[in-house]
Write a protein that holds these residues in place. Structure first.
Motif, PDB file in Angstrom:
ATOM      1  N   PHE A  89      -2.517  10.796  -6.145  1.00 48.91           N
ATOM      2  CA  PHE A  89      -2.074  11.885  -5.460  1.00 48.91           C
ATOM      3  C   PHE A  89      -2.724  13.163  -5.982  1.00 48.91           C
ATOM      4  O   PHE A  89      -2.147  13.447  -7.250  1.00 48.91           O
ATOM      5  CB  PHE A  89      -0.861  11.923  -5.087  1.00 48.91           C
ATOM      6  CG  PHE A  89      -0.452  13.077  -3.931  1.00 48.91           C
ATOM      7  CD1 PHE A  89      -1.064  13.100  -2.762  1.00 48.91           C
ATOM      8  CD2 PHE A  89       0.365  14.223  -4.463  1.00 48.91           C
ATOM      9  CE1 PHE A  89      -0.801  14.265  -1.783  1.00 48.91           C
ATOM     10  CE2 PHE A  89       0.664  15.161  -3.750  1.00 48.91           C
ATOM     11  CZ  PHE A  89       0.081  15.356  -2.513  1.00 48.91           C
ATOM     12  N   ASP A  90      -3.480  14.021  -5.513  1.00 47.67           N
ATOM     13  CA  ASP A  90      -4.069  14.975  -6.276  1.00 47.67           C
ATOM     14  C   ASP A  90      -3.085  16.278  -6.238  1.00 47.67           C
ATOM     15  O   ASP A  90      -3.469  17.435  -6.872  1.00 47.67           O
ATOM     16  CB  ASP A  90      -5.487  15.520  -5.731  1.00 47.67           C
ATOM     17  CG  ASP A  90      -5.308  16.058  -4.324  1.00 47.67           C
ATOM     18  OD1 ASP A  90      -4.193  16.222  -3.822  1.00 47.67           O
ATOM     19  OD2 ASP A  90      -6.392  16.400  -3.660  1.00 47.67           O
ATOM     20  N   THR A 100       1.476   4.875   1.016  1.00 49.40           N
ATOM     21  CA  THR A 100       1.083   5.734   2.287  1.00 49.40           C
ATOM     22  C   THR A 100       1.189   7.349   2.244  1.00 49.40           C
ATOM     23  O   THR A 100       0.874   7.824   2.918  1.00 49.40           O
ATOM     24  CB  THR A 100       1.560   5.181   3.423  1.00 49.40           C
ATOM     25  OG1 THR A 100       2.824   5.097   3.592  1.00 49.40           O
ATOM     26  CG2 THR A 100       1.011   3.748   3.851  1.00 49.40           C
ATOM     27  N   ALA A 121      -2.217   3.844  -6.668  1.00 46.72           N
ATOM     28  CA  ALA A 121      -2.462   5.148  -5.711  1.00 46.72           C
ATOM     29  C   ALA A 121      -2.605   6.317  -6.768  1.00 46.72           C
ATOM     30  O   ALA A 121      -1.640   6.129  -7.833  1.00 46.72           O
ATOM     31  CB  ALA A 121      -1.405   5.308  -4.921  1.00 46.72           C
ATOM     32  N   THR A 131       0.262   9.433 -10.473  1.00 42.80           N
ATOM     33  CA  THR A 131      -0.263   8.307 -10.013  1.00 42.80           C
ATOM     34  C   THR A 131       1.031   7.136  -9.824  1.00 42.80           C
ATOM     35  O   THR A 131       2.095   7.515 -10.264  1.00 42.80           O
ATOM     36  CB  THR A 131      -0.944   7.726 -11.176  1.00 42.80           C
ATOM     37  OG1 THR A 131      -0.054   7.703 -12.268  1.00 42.80           O
ATOM     38  CG2 THR A 131      -2.079   8.625 -11.491  1.00 42.80           C
ATOM     39  N   GLN A 161       0.812  -1.348   0.029  1.00 42.14           N
ATOM     40  CA  GLN A 161       0.134   0.011  -0.008  1.00 42.14           C
ATOM     41  C   GLN A 161       0.903   1.229  -0.004  1.00 42.14           C
ATOM     42  O   GLN A 161       1.869   1.312   0.836  1.00 42.14           O
ATOM     43  CB  GLN A 161      -0.860  -0.062   1.089  1.00 42.14           C
ATOM     44  CG  GLN A 161      -1.928   1.157   1.129  1.00 42.14           C
ATOM     45  CD  GLN A 161      -2.926   0.999   2.284  1.00 42.14           C
ATOM     46  OE1 GLN A 161      -2.947   0.397   3.345  1.00 42.14           O
ATOM     47  NE2 GLN A 161      -4.007   1.816   1.981  1.00 42.14           N
ATOM     48  N   ALA A 169      -4.416  15.101  -0.731  1.00 41.08           N
ATOM     49  CA  ALA A 169      -5.353  14.139  -0.959  1.00 41.08           C
ATOM     50  C   ALA A 169      -4.742  12.729  -1.671  1.00 41.08           C
ATOM     51  O   ALA A 169      -4.474  13.032  -2.783  1.00 41.08           O
ATOM     52  CB  ALA A 169      -6.677  14.347  -1.567  1.00 41.08           C
ATOM     53  N   LEU A 170      -4.664  11.659  -0.736  1.00 38.50           N
ATOM     54  CA  LEU A 170      -4.037  10.339  -1.408  1.00 38.50           C
ATOM     55  C   LEU A 170      -5.370   9.279  -1.455  1.00 38.50           C
ATOM     56  O   LEU A 170      -5.903   9.024  -0.755  1.00 38.50           O
ATOM     57  CB  LEU A 170      -2.837   9.935  -0.624  1.00 38.50           C
ATOM     58  CG  LEU A 170      -2.242   8.760  -0.931  1.00 38.50           C
ATOM     59  CD1 LEU A 170      -1.517   8.807  -2.144  1.00 38.50           C
ATOM     60  CD2 LEU A 170      -1.278   8.312  -0.091  1.00 38.50           C
ATOM     61  N   THR A 171      -5.575   8.778  -2.644  1.00 38.38           N
ATOM     62  CA  THR A 171      -6.162   7.512  -2.964  1.00 38.38           C
ATOM     63  C   THR A 171      -5.387   6.567  -3.150  1.00 38.38           C
ATOM     64  O   THR A 171      -4.552   6.448  -4.152  1.00 38.38           O
ATOM     65  CB  THR A 171      -7.021   7.965  -4.103  1.00 38.38           C
ATOM     66  OG1 THR A 171      -8.066   9.182  -4.000  1.00 38.38           O
ATOM     67  CG2 THR A 171      -8.145   6.852  -4.251  1.00 38.38           C
ATOM     68  N   SER A 172      -5.389   5.492  -2.173  1.00 35.52           N
ATOM     69  CA  SER A 172      -4.590   4.265  -2.497  1.00 35.52           C
ATOM     70  C   SER A 172      -5.132   3.240  -2.162  1.00 35.52           C
ATOM     71  O   SER A 172      -5.916   2.975  -1.404  1.00 35.52           O
ATOM     72  CB  SER A 172      -3.703   4.465  -1.151  1.00 35.52           C
ATOM     73  OG  SER A 172      -2.690   3.105  -1.090  1.00 35.52           O
ATOM     74  N   GLY A 173      -5.213   2.257  -3.401  1.00 31.89           N
ATOM     75  CA  GLY A 173      -5.579   1.000  -3.312  1.00 31.89           C
ATOM     76  C   GLY A 173      -4.684   0.047  -2.813  1.00 31.89           C
ATOM     77  O   GLY A 173      -3.541   0.398  -2.485  1.00 31.89           O
TER      78      GLY A 173
END
Length: 197
Positions: free
Chosen positions: A145-146, A117, A143, A134, A115, A150-154
């Motif tokens: 990152f904007d 982080t 993952a 990305t 993951q 803001a981090l969107t992590s799969g």
């Protein structure tokens, strides 16, 4: 749950060039976050073939104006040492029992999870906001990152080897921030946690 191999990756870019009619010069320098590994008691992240140093990839600008980095190979290994002084044992094969003399005895891993982080961007050593990223395993996004926190992590499951690469967002806002730092040294750091169960 056997927890924690932690790798911080950094990629550095050389971007300072000047030219005139009669001379050409280039200044090369590298900077960024010192990459490294924080091992868990029973597992650790390594570079290719169990190397205890995570490699650093070069960050480059493509023709669209985005930044891209090549694959950096990370591997899940047992730790036959301790968290403080890790020693790579065997490449973890999910679903098999590891018989090395690892802390706590023989261990079977039914799953692995990688993951992302944290993602951070630096220009000339200072943190910079506004560049979206990305993070991918090959062509699979794990993952995003904007650029503003803001981090969107799969979670990427089961693979014992991943090939991590980064690419900046292909949008106008990101390209404007990149353009505003043209000619300066830049680096991106990605923190990845490995959990075994």
């Amino acid at each position: 749950m056997k927890k924690l191999g932690l790798a911080a990756l950094s990629a550095a870019m050389v971007a300072s060039f000047s030219a005139s009619a009669s001379t050409t010069s280039a200044t090369a320098s590298w900077q960024g976050v010192i990459s490294g590994i924080v091992a868990g008691e029973t597992i650790m992240i390594t570079g290719r073939d169990g190397a205890e140093v995570v490699p650093i990839g070069q960050l480059m600008r493509n023709t669209s104006g985005s930044l891209v980095g090549p694959d950096i190979q990370l591997e899940a290994w047992t730790n036959t040492g301790t968290a403080a002084t890790p020693v790579p044992g065997e490449l973890i094969e999910v679903g098999t029992t590891i018989n090395d003399d690892i802390a706590g005895g023989a261990t079977a891993y039914s799953g692995l999870e990688w993951q992302v982080t944290d993602i951070a961007t630096f220009v000339e050593g200072a943190p910079v906001n506004g560049i979206g990223w990305t993070v991918n395993n090959g062509n699979t996004e794990i993952a995003a990152f904007d650029g503003m926190g803001a981090l969107t992590s799969g979670t990427l499951a089961t693979d014992n080897i991943i090939k991590v690469n980064v690419a900046s967002s292909d949008d106008t806002a990101t390209k404007n921030v990149i353009d505003s730092h043209s000619g300066k040294d830049a680096a991106v750091s990605v923190t990845i946690v490995l959990t075994g169960s």
